[in-house]
Design an enzyme around this catalytic site. Structure first.
Site, PDB file in Angstrom:
ATOM      1  CD1 TRP A 203     -25.588  -3.448 -61.755  1.00 52.62           C
ATOM      2  CD2 TRP A 203     -25.832  -4.736 -59.935  1.00 52.62           C
ATOM      3  NE1 TRP A 203     -24.685  -4.460 -61.839  1.00 52.62           N
ATOM      4  CE2 TRP A 203     -24.733  -5.194 -60.719  1.00 52.62           C
ATOM      5  CE3 TRP A 203     -25.875  -5.410 -58.642  1.00 52.62           C
ATOM      6  CZ2 TRP A 203     -23.932  -6.418 -60.326  1.00 52.62           C
ATOM      7  CZ3 TRP A 203     -25.092  -6.738 -58.284  1.00 52.62           C
ATOM      8  CH2 TRP A 203     -24.102  -7.107 -59.192  1.00 52.62           C
TER       9      TRP A 203
ATOM     10  CD  GLU B  25     -18.212 -10.460 -58.084  1.00 46.74           C
ATOM     11  OE1 GLU B  25     -17.250  -9.740 -58.623  1.00 46.74           O
ATOM     12  OE2 GLU B  25     -18.537 -11.404 -58.086  1.00 46.74           O
TER      13      GLU B  25
ATOM     14  CE1 TYR C 100     -20.169 -16.060 -62.228  1.00 48.91           C
ATOM     15  CE2 TYR C 100     -19.322 -15.076 -60.024  1.00 48.91           C
ATOM     16  CZ  TYR C 100     -20.303 -15.268 -61.388  1.00 48.91           C
ATOM     17  OH  TYR C 100     -21.356 -14.358 -61.266  1.00 48.91           O
TER      18      TYR C 100
ATOM     19  CD  GLU D  14     -22.612 -11.922 -58.662  1.00 49.53           C
ATOM     20  OE1 GLU D  14     -21.615 -12.556 -59.495  1.00 49.53           O
ATOM     21  OE2 GLU D  14     -22.733 -10.861 -58.658  1.00 49.53           O
TER      22      GLU D  14
ATOM     23  CD1 TRP E 229     -23.545 -13.945 -64.133  1.00 47.80           C
ATOM     24  CD2 TRP E 229     -24.114 -12.536 -62.288  1.00 47.80           C
ATOM     25  NE1 TRP E 229     -23.382 -12.644 -64.435  1.00 47.80           N
ATOM     26  CE2 TRP E 229     -23.817 -11.903 -63.714  1.00 47.80           C
ATOM     27  CE3 TRP E 229     -24.913 -11.869 -61.343  1.00 47.80           C
ATOM     28  CZ2 TRP E 229     -23.961 -10.244 -63.685  1.00 47.80           C
ATOM     29  CZ3 TRP E 229     -24.945 -10.409 -61.387  1.00 47.80           C
ATOM     30  CH2 TRP E 229     -24.441  -9.757 -62.371  1.00 47.80           C
TER      31      TRP E 229
END
Ligand SMILES: *[C@@H]1O[C@H](CO)[C@@H](O)[C@H](O)[C@H]1NC(C)=O
Ligand SMILES: *[C@@H]1O[C@H](CO)[C@@H](O)[C@H](O)[C@H]1NC(C)=O
Ligand SMILES: *[C@@H]1O[C@H](CO)[C@@H](O)[C@H](O)[C@H]1NC(C)=O
Ligand SMILES: *[C@@H]1O[C@H](CO)[C@@H](O)[C@H](O)[C@H]1NC(C)=O
Length: 443
Positions: free
Chosen positions: A107, A225, A305, A345, A387
């Site tokens: 970030w 995202e 995910y 990710e 991630w």
């Protein structure tokens, strides 16, 4: 690339560097000049040639394909701020490099009024925190890691788009109640642009290098995202990406740019709707194809995910799902977008099967194999970033997908093996291929 001579040179540099670092840690508040500047290792900017990342190899005029094995550690800047946690930044870089990885995503934002916010109000920065980001960048470079720097969060952590909307409201701007006015309100868009400008044109206080000239930055990411549910069929997000991508490029044409998408197909891409994890995923206001096709976007980003997207499915179904998800995006990169596709990710919690391997290892291996197979064919599957990685004693930065790699030997081994495989493919230099757009190749 000639690894041997490079490494010898590197360690030589490292020796001098360590000495300077010791001096630096002890005296840095009193030093007026950029200590790191003179001793930074040489690095090249990453470029793109059609569906592949490319990078200049060695001192000759050649570029080679560059396949990525890397990781996420979102917490680097936050840990640069105190003398007690600063070591974590270098240590994480050292361990990442030690596992053969080349790219770290983190970030480059922290918006709000907390003590460690980078942007405390629109266009107003905490210089102490900015120096923390400077530190992350020099430490990355010292370990020859390239950073993907994300510029704002769609989610609320570290401020995000909701903070921008709050600022606008506080300034008396008539914004709609939805936080999605982030994508359409002119005042808020200008806040974001001012933020991006401050970051991209920043001169690193430790190295003297402008961020826009810094080869240890792999790419900028517009937003982590993005979702715009309030405008799921209208092109609000599409327009925002178009405008902001052009703006970033107007400030910095050397670095690559990506969006930060999760990768869902939108309402108009109906032929792909079965690749989505559920009906819900089509109405989030994003569309992998349209959003990634925008001209100034150099490569596509996708997340994965399975455990949170299809929680009720068993492991086999998740493996199957992941396989289709990756195939579909790599094929889009290859056939439709003609851009590299980075799985920026991938996360899975650790779950042990009785007498068997961990769920995470099975899924991770699947992801790694897909990239390796694609890379072998020089196709658009350009890499994966797991991630996320932590160090010991950092539970407060953890989530169910976080791990200290060396506490999980089987996962650690998969990561190292993947680095070895993709680095081997990357190092097969193809002669005299010119580095697209970068002008780094000799004519
Ligand atoms: C705020 O904007 C909405 C929608 O654009 C408009 O209907 C409303 O009248 C505005 N309110 C004020 C106080 O300007
Ligand atoms: C916008 O985000 C804030 C912060 O999370 C939240 O409290 C608020 O409910 C959100 N607004 C809407 C309309 O969803
Ligand atoms: C590297 O790639 C080459 C060519 O594909 C292959 O022959 C060789 O075995 C690989 N080496 C390693 C260590 O994987
Ligand atoms: C891109 O790669 C292709 C195929 O390897 C090569 O022929 C071409 O010269 C490269 N283009 C640029 C601009 O480097």
């Amino acid at each position: 690339m000639n690894l041997c001579s490079k490494h010898i040179k590197f360690y030589h540099v490292l020796g001098i560097f360590s000495l300077v670092s010791i001096l630096y840690y002890n005296f840095h508040d009193h030093l007026q000049f950029p200590v790191y500047y003179i001793w930074q290792p040489k690095m090249s900017f990453v470029g793109v040639n059609s569906t592949r990342f490319v990078i200049k190899a060695g001192s000759n005029s050649c570029v080679q394909d560059f396949y990525v094995n890397g990781w996420n550690s979102y917490w680097l800047m936050q840990n640069s701020l105190s003398g007690r946690s600063k070591w974590r930044v270098s240590e994480m870089m050292r361990r990442g490099a030690g596992m053969g990885m080349s790219v770290c995503r983190t970030w480059a934002f922290s918006d709000g009024d907390g003590p460690n916010a980078l942007q405390v109000s629109p266009g107003v920065f905490n210089e102490r925190v900015f120096k923390g980001l400077d530190y992350v960048i020099v430490e990355a470079r010292r370990h020859r890691i390239q950073l993907i720097l994300s510029l704002v969060n769609n989610l609320n952590a570290f401020g995000g788009k909701a903070q921008y909307v709050r600022w606008a409201k506080e300034a008396g701007i008539n914004v709609s109640s939805s936080n999605d006015s982030f994508f359409s309100n002119t005042v808020i868009k200008n806040y974001y642009k001012a933020y991006v400008k401050a970051i991209v044109t920043r001169r690193n206080s430790l190295s003297g290098v402008k961020y826009s000239e810094e080869p240890a930055i792999f790419a900028w990411e517009l937003i982590n995202e993005p979702r715009c549910e309030s405008s799921s069929s209208a092109p609000a997000l599409e327009n925002w990406i178009t405008e902001m991508a052009a703006y970033v490029k107007s400030l910095d044409n050397k670095h690559l740019l990506t969006v930060g998408l999760e990768g869902f197909y939108g309402l108009k891409t109906t032929e792909k709707s079965t690749v989505n994890p559920g009906k819900w995923a089509a109405s989030l206001g994003s569309d992998f194809i349209q959003n990634s096709a925008i001209e100034n976007i150099d490569f596509a980003s996708v997340h994965a995910y399975p455990h949170s997207w299809i929680p009720l499915s068993d492991l086999n179904a998740k493996v199957d799902y992941l396989s289709h998800w990756m195939d579909a995006h790599i094929r889009d990169g290859q056939d439709v977008l003609k851009k590299p596709v980075l799985f920026s990710e991938f996360g899975s919690p650790l779950r042990k099967k009785l007498d068997g391997p961990y769920d995470r290892d099975i899924l991770l291996k699947q992801v790694y194999d897909k990239i390796y197979e694609s890379a072998k064919r020089r196709e658009a599957g350009a890499g994966v970033l797991i991630w996320q990685l932590l160090l010991e004693g950092m539970q407060q930065y953890g989530d169910e997908y976080s791990l200290v790699a060396r506490e999980h030997p089987s996962t650690y081994k998969l990561i190292v093996e993947q680095s070895r495989r993709v680095n081997n493919i990357s190092s097969q230099v193809e002669t005299n291929r010119k580095l697209h757009r970068m002008g780094h190749c000799l004519a």
